[in-house]
Every structure is written in structure tokens, then in C-alpha cells.
Enzyme design. Sequence first.
Site, PDB file in Angstrom:
ATOM      1  N   SER A 123      50.332 -25.150  30.872  1.00  0.00           N
ATOM      2  CA  SER A 123      51.380 -26.011  31.435  1.00  0.00           C
ATOM      3  C   SER A 123      50.783 -27.054  32.378  1.00  0.00           C
ATOM      4  CB  SER A 123      52.397 -25.165  32.209  1.00  0.00           C
ATOM      5  OG  SER A 123      53.039 -24.257  31.344  1.00  0.00           O
TER       6      SER A 123
HETATM    7  N1  SAM Z   1      51.828 -19.711  31.234  1.00  0.00           N
HETATM    8  C1  SAM Z   1      50.906 -20.624  30.586  1.00  0.00           C
HETATM    9  C2  SAM Z   1      50.054 -21.337  31.607  1.00  0.00           C
HETATM   10  O1  SAM Z   1      49.492 -20.638  32.412  1.00  0.00           O
HETATM   11  O2  SAM Z   1      49.929 -22.561  31.569  1.00  0.00           O
HETATM   12  C3  SAM Z   1      51.550 -21.529  29.610  1.00  0.00           C
HETATM   13  C4  SAM Z   1      52.057 -20.800  28.443  1.00  0.00           C
HETATM   14  S1  SAM Z   1      52.434 -21.669  26.994  1.00  0.00           S
HETATM   15  C5  SAM Z   1      53.277 -23.122  27.488  1.00  0.00           C
HETATM   16  C6  SAM Z   1      53.752 -20.604  26.383  1.00  0.00           C
HETATM   17  C7  SAM Z   1      53.281 -19.261  25.876  1.00  0.00           C
HETATM   18  O3  SAM Z   1      54.426 -18.482  25.537  1.00  0.00           O
HETATM   19  C8  SAM Z   1      52.404 -19.311  24.626  1.00  0.00           C
HETATM   20  O4  SAM Z   1      51.169 -18.713  24.884  1.00  0.00           O
HETATM   21  C9  SAM Z   1      53.206 -18.531  23.589  1.00  0.00           C
HETATM   22  O5  SAM Z   1      52.410 -17.794  22.695  1.00  0.00           O
HETATM   23  C10 SAM Z   1      54.044 -17.625  24.479  1.00  0.00           C
HETATM   24  N2  SAM Z   1      55.254 -17.052  23.869  1.00  0.00           N
HETATM   25  C11 SAM Z   1      56.170 -17.636  23.045  1.00  0.00           C
HETATM   26  N3  SAM Z   1      57.141 -16.753  22.717  1.00  0.00           N
HETATM   27  C12 SAM Z   1      56.823 -15.583  23.348  1.00  0.00           C
HETATM   28  C13 SAM Z   1      57.439 -14.302  23.419  1.00  0.00           C
HETATM   29  N4  SAM Z   1      58.566 -14.005  22.777  1.00  0.00           N
HETATM   30  N5  SAM Z   1      56.839 -13.347  24.173  1.00  0.00           N
HETATM   31  C14 SAM Z   1      55.687 -13.602  24.830  1.00  0.00           C
HETATM   32  N6  SAM Z   1      55.061 -14.789  24.796  1.00  0.00           N
HETATM   33  C15 SAM Z   1      55.622 -15.770  24.080  1.00  0.00           C
END
Ligand code: SAM
Length: 215
Positions: free
Chosen positions: A61
Site C-alpha cells: 500500500s
Molecule cells: N497490507 C499490505 C501492505 O503492507 O502494504 C498490502 C496488502 S495488498 C494491498 C492486499 C492483500 O490482501 C494481498 O496480499 C491479497 O492477497 C490479500 N487478500 C485478498 N483477499 C484476501 C482474503 N480473503 N484473506 C486474506 N488476504 C486476502
Amino acid sequence: MDLEEQKKAVIEKLIREGYIKSKRVIDALLKVPREEFVPEHLKKYAYVDSPLDIGYGQTISAIHMVGMMSELLDLKPGMKVLEIGTGCGYHAAVTAEIVGEDGLVVSIERIPELAEKAEKTLRKLGYDNVIVIVGDGSLGYEPLAPYDRIYTTAAGPKIPEPLIKQLKDGGKLLMPVGRYLQKLVLAEKRGDEVIIKDCGAVAFVPLIGKEGFYD
Ligand code: SAM
């Protein structure tokens, strides 16, 4: 400018622009080395305030988004926080800095390879107050509920009912809602009532799972 100077400059800019204001959030953003969470070839861009590719079609992010979400959640030392979407672990590290040694961050990621890498980075940097779990975070994580705060870093179709259930009374939940046009929604649980506030337009990757999209 070296990376440390770039970090200070971007954080000063976020303060000037009003994204962040509390000492806790500012100190946490100053402390966490974002360069440790991005792929080697992107380290030189670690303090560019935008999402960066972390592989598997996912992103880290933007710095202003992590700061803004931390402010909206009003995170405090000692809190137990559920993060859905660990990604590379950067946002979890910022939350862990704020909740401190007496707090706990439970972070769920659905892509095992990302969870494993994030856990390695968090351990290396000494964030022992973060637990990384592989699973579908759209269902929350019942074994360690209830939580003071819950946030998702991926956008779902609606606020999942299990997340509301796993929130403490008086607790807050923050998540992007929507498929193409998304808004950041803050929900506060007060007894049987849930008070919803719209915090503006955002753009996140989709929350994939039983209570998310495409399951
Ligand atoms: N938190 C991160 C950072 O430190 O910048 C950014 C994460 S990224 C924008 C969103 C994450 O959500 C991805 O790694 C994706 O695989 C995960 N994701 C999507 N659906 C999910 C779910 N149902 N359960 C867990 N993780 C999920």
C-alpha cells in the site's frame, strides 16, 4: 537523498497535507523501514508514496494510505488488531509499532508465499507482536477474537458479518468497499448498533473469499 532522508521528506509532506497528525502514527512511519518489505529491485523507490508491485498480482500500500488508515482507526498501545491482507507485512509492522509490546497484530493472508515472506521480514525486524496466518480473512479469525480494531487492505462487496461479530463492543472496523468505485468505510460497533461513516474514494485490490469477491 539517501533512503532515510527520502523517508523523512515523504512523512513531512504527509503531515503538511493533513494525512497524518498524531505522534504515534508519525513515529511508527518514521521507524518502519519500507525498503525491507519491497522486492530488491524496487528498494530505491521505497519512499515513493504509491503502491508498488510485490508479486502474485499484489501491491504494497501507498505510505499515505497506511498513515491515513492508522489515524482513522485511532490505534492505541495495548490493542489487539486483526489485519486482513498481510501482503508484504509493511502495514502490519506500522500497526505493530503503534500497539506496542502489550498489543497484538493478527494478520491473515490468502497467498501462502506472501505470508511466508512477510513473516520472515517481520521476524528479521523483531516484530514479535505480529502473528501471520494463511487463510481466508473475509471470515475473520475466530480463535483470537474479539478484536479492538479490524481492517482489511483489500476491497470487498460489503462489510462481512463475521468481522462485525469478531469486533469488541466499542471497536472500530475500517475497510474499502466496492468493486470498481470503492469507498473507505469506517464502522463502529456500539452494542447491537453499527455506525457507518464514509471516509472517501479509494482504490484497492479485491478481497477474494467466502465473504469477498469471486469465491
Ligand atoms: N497490507 C499490505 C501492505 O503492507 O502494504 C498490502 C496488502 S495488498 C494491498 C492486499 C492483500 O490482501 C494481498 O496480499 C491479497 O492477497 C490479500 N487478500 C485478498 N483477499 C484476501 C482474503 N480473503 N484473506 C486474506 N488476504 C486476502
